[in-house]
Design a protein around this motif. Structure first.
Motif, mmCIF file in Angstrom:
data_model
loop_
_atom_site.group_PDB
_atom_site.id
_atom_site.type_symbol
_atom_site.label_atom_id
_atom_site.label_comp_id
_atom_site.label_asym_id
_atom_site.label_seq_id
_atom_site.Cartn_x
_atom_site.Cartn_y
_atom_site.Cartn_z
ATOM 1 N N GLU A 189 19.720 13.397 -23.989
ATOM 2 C CA GLU A 189 21.109 13.652 -23.616
ATOM 3 C C GLU A 189 22.069 13.461 -24.787
ATOM 4 O O GLU A 189 23.021 14.226 -24.962
ATOM 5 C CB GLU A 189 21.484 12.709 -22.466
ATOM 6 C CG GLU A 189 22.896 12.840 -21.954
ATOM 7 C CD GLU A 189 23.201 11.845 -20.851
ATOM 8 O OE1 GLU A 189 24.343 11.855 -20.356
ATOM 9 O OE2 GLU A 189 22.308 11.045 -20.491
ATOM 10 N N GLY A 238 19.057 24.151 -21.033
ATOM 11 C CA GLY A 238 19.176 23.763 -19.633
ATOM 12 C C GLY A 238 20.559 23.217 -19.297
ATOM 13 O O GLY A 238 21.295 22.739 -20.171
ATOM 14 N N THR A 239 20.895 23.248 -18.028
ATOM 15 C CA THR A 239 22.216 22.793 -17.577
ATOM 16 C C THR A 239 22.129 21.572 -16.660
ATOM 17 O O THR A 239 23.142 21.144 -16.112
ATOM 18 C CB THR A 239 22.944 23.927 -16.832
ATOM 19 O OG1 THR A 239 22.120 24.395 -15.751
ATOM 20 C CG2 THR A 239 23.223 25.092 -17.775
ATOM 21 N N THR A 240 20.934 21.027 -16.480
ATOM 22 C CA THR A 240 20.766 19.830 -15.656
ATOM 23 C C THR A 240 20.004 18.768 -16.436
ATOM 24 O O THR A 240 19.189 19.085 -17.303
ATOM 25 C CB THR A 240 20.015 20.145 -14.344
ATOM 26 O OG1 THR A 240 18.727 20.717 -14.665
ATOM 27 C CG2 THR A 240 20.800 21.120 -13.491
ATOM 28 N N ILE A 241 20.260 17.513 -16.110
ATOM 29 C CA ILE A 241 19.618 16.381 -16.778
ATOM 30 C C ILE A 241 18.481 15.873 -15.893
ATOM 31 O O ILE A 241 18.672 15.615 -14.700
ATOM 32 C CB ILE A 241 20.627 15.262 -17.048
ATOM 33 C CG1 ILE A 241 21.758 15.788 -17.949
ATOM 34 C CG2 ILE A 241 19.953 14.066 -17.702
ATOM 35 C CD1 ILE A 241 22.847 14.778 -18.221
ATOM 36 N N ASN A 242 17.309 15.715 -16.487
ATOM 37 C CA ASN A 242 16.155 15.210 -15.754
ATOM 38 C C ASN A 242 16.261 13.703 -15.546
ATOM 39 O O ASN A 242 17.153 13.040 -16.079
ATOM 40 C CB ASN A 242 14.862 15.552 -16.507
ATOM 41 C CG ASN A 242 14.681 17.051 -16.668
ATOM 42 O OD1 ASN A 242 15.071 17.828 -15.798
ATOM 43 N ND2 ASN A 242 14.091 17.469 -17.775
ATOM 44 N N GLU A 243 15.306 13.169 -14.794
ATOM 45 C CA GLU A 243 15.324 11.741 -14.486
ATOM 46 C C GLU A 243 15.221 10.876 -15.735
ATOM 47 O O GLU A 243 15.734 9.758 -15.770
ATOM 48 C CB GLU A 243 14.186 11.404 -13.514
ATOM 49 C CG GLU A 243 14.346 12.051 -12.133
ATOM 50 C CD GLU A 243 13.200 11.712 -11.204
ATOM 51 O OE1 GLU A 243 12.271 11.022 -11.666
ATOM 52 O OE2 GLU A 243 13.236 12.127 -10.035
ATOM 53 N N ARG A 253 16.594 11.415 -18.523
ATOM 54 C CA ARG A 253 17.794 11.678 -19.323
ATOM 55 C C ARG A 253 17.525 12.683 -20.443
ATOM 56 O O ARG A 253 18.025 12.556 -21.566
ATOM 57 C CB ARG A 253 18.367 10.379 -19.921
ATOM 58 C CG ARG A 253 18.562 9.234 -18.951
ATOM 59 C CD ARG A 253 19.393 9.636 -17.762
ATOM 60 N NE ARG A 253 20.761 10.022 -18.115
ATOM 61 C CZ ARG A 253 21.644 10.479 -17.229
ATOM 62 N NH1 ARG A 253 21.296 10.644 -15.953
ATOM 63 N NH2 ARG A 253 22.857 10.806 -17.610
ATOM 64 N N ILE A 262 17.088 17.081 -21.346
ATOM 65 C CA ILE A 262 17.448 18.433 -20.906
ATOM 66 C C ILE A 262 16.406 19.395 -21.448
ATOM 67 O O ILE A 262 15.979 19.275 -22.610
ATOM 68 C CB ILE A 262 18.859 18.829 -21.427
ATOM 69 C CG1 ILE A 262 19.932 17.909 -20.822
ATOM 70 C CG2 ILE A 262 19.167 20.273 -21.092
ATOM 71 C CD1 ILE A 262 20.210 16.672 -21.610
ATOM 72 N N GLN A 263 15.987 20.339 -20.636
ATOM 73 C CA GLN A 263 14.981 21.313 -21.049
ATOM 74 C C GLN A 263 15.613 22.375 -21.948
ATOM 75 O O GLN A 263 16.690 22.898 -21.643
ATOM 76 C CB GLN A 263 14.354 21.992 -19.832
ATOM 77 C CG GLN A 263 13.465 21.081 -19.003
ATOM 78 C CD GLN A 263 12.270 20.594 -19.774
ATOM 79 O OE1 GLN A 263 12.149 19.400 -20.033
ATOM 80 N NE2 GLN A 263 11.397 21.505 -20.146
#
Length: 379
Positions: A237, A269-274, A276, A278-279
């Protein structure tokens, strides 16, 4: 007698002064003949025999990067998991992991008595449909001519449409099992269903064996098409704001090769994974020239900017006890080279060059031993 008593002490004092002066002169001459600890002298013969090279510092471009890791993957449309619509027993599975398959090629054959019952039901509904269609058309004519009641007309219409929907549904089920409805209507009923390859590619998983029973939707095997592969990277992040579409990527496959390959950021990517991260999706350059495999682990550096700085060939920098040293040419006299071991601050290493940090202490005319320094400094 008294004169002699006064004379002896004076002579002894003079002798002591002369002796001390001689010792000082000897000590001074020894200091001037010794070479300082951080300097060394190389003869021209030694220089040439060992293939040593002198060079100036050069201005080089070093990438500013974001380090990350990930894996080689394929797009979803290039991966197929084969499963059966209805359960059955495996009667034929001729493929092994690694086999190449073409789209439409036979993969697995299933056997189940329910397949026969489905085809029988299909034929029965088809025959009923002929009768119900005839009744529906007859009652429609009678209703139009005010001979038959609306109730009878609506009943026959409902029965006909229900049977037609059932017929279409059974026909679709047969097609999903790759059983030809036309063959069934011609009286060719089979107890087996065949699964075919939906894409071309390589078999990566075989999850069944002959005689095994598979339930509906259970995975049987997997096919992957490696014609188009990409990188799936996980960026933390804190670094994601520096990553943009189109930036170059330098990546390595540490378990398989020492080479560095190139790619380019394609999607962020536009979302943060668990965890922290981003793809980041990246496309490879010259992917056809290398034998990349799906699932390979990669270490990657995303180039976000560039830095111009002075640098020396990495071979000229020797690290001892976490300190970096170079050999600076002090003088060249009578065919001999005098060097000074100089501690420097190093930056990035790229393209066999290492950035030198404390250049303010150096002059652009300074020359360094860029080949052969390692052995000399180690000694």
């Amino acid at each position: 007698m008294k004169r002699l008593l006064y004379t002896y002490p004076i002579i002894l004092l003079l002798l002591n002064i002369l002796a001390c002066g001689e010792r000082k002169n000897n000590t001074s001459s020894e200091v001037h003949t010794e070479t300082p600890v951080d300097e060394l002298v190389i003869t021209r013969e030694q220089f040439e025999e060992n293939g040593m090279i002198l060079s100036h510092m050069e201005e080089k471009t070093f990438p500013i990067t974001v380090s990350t890791n990930g894996m080689i993957d394929v797009p979803p449309e290039n991966r197929a998991v084969i499963s059966a619509v209805m359960g059955g027993y495996i009667t034929k599975t001729p493929l092994l992991v690694g086999d190449k398959v073409n789209k439409g090629q036979l993969l697995v054959t299933l056997e189940n008595p329910e397949f026969i019952a489905l085809q029988q039901e299909y034929l029965e509904v088809k025959e009923q449909l002929v009768y119900l269609k005839s009744e529906y058309e007859r009652h429609r004519i009678l209703f139009d001519e005010k001979i038959s009641s609306q109730k009878n007309y609506l009943r026959t219409e409902s029965e006909f449409k229900t049977a037609r929907a059932q017929y279409k549904g059974l026909q679709k089920q047969l097609q999903l099992l790759n059983i030809s409805p036309m063959e069934v209507e011609n009286g060719n009923i089979t107890g087996t269903a065949t699964l075919y390859a939906p894409i071309s590619g390589s078999v990566t998983k075989v999850l069944v064996s002959r005689g095994a029973y598979v339930s509906p939707s259970s995975p049987i095997l997997e096919i992957v098409d490696n014609d188009h592969i990409h990188l799936e990277l996980s960026v933390f992040e804190k670094d994601i704001m520096q990553v943009k579409k189109g930036q170059p990527i330098l990546f390595r496959i540490p378990e398989a090769s020492d080479n560095t390959f190139e790619a380019e950021v394609y999607l962020v990517g536009t979302t943060i994974n668990e965890n922290r991260t981003i793809q980041v999706h990246a496309h490879l350059k010259n992917e056809k020239e290398n034998r990349f495999l799906t699932g390979m682990f990669v270490e990657a550096d995303i180039v976000t900017d560039q830095l111009q700085t002075l640098a020396l060939p990495s071979e000229a920098v020797v690290t001892i006890d976490d300190k970096a040293y170079v050999l600076l040419l002090v003088s060249e006299n009578d065919g001999n080279y005098q060097f000074r071991k100089l501690e420097v601050q190093t930056g990035q290493t790229h393209g066999n060059y290492t950035a030198i940090g404390n250049v303010e202490k150096l002059d652009s005319n300074n020359r360094f031993l860029t080949k052969g320094a390692f052995g000399l400094i180690e000694e």
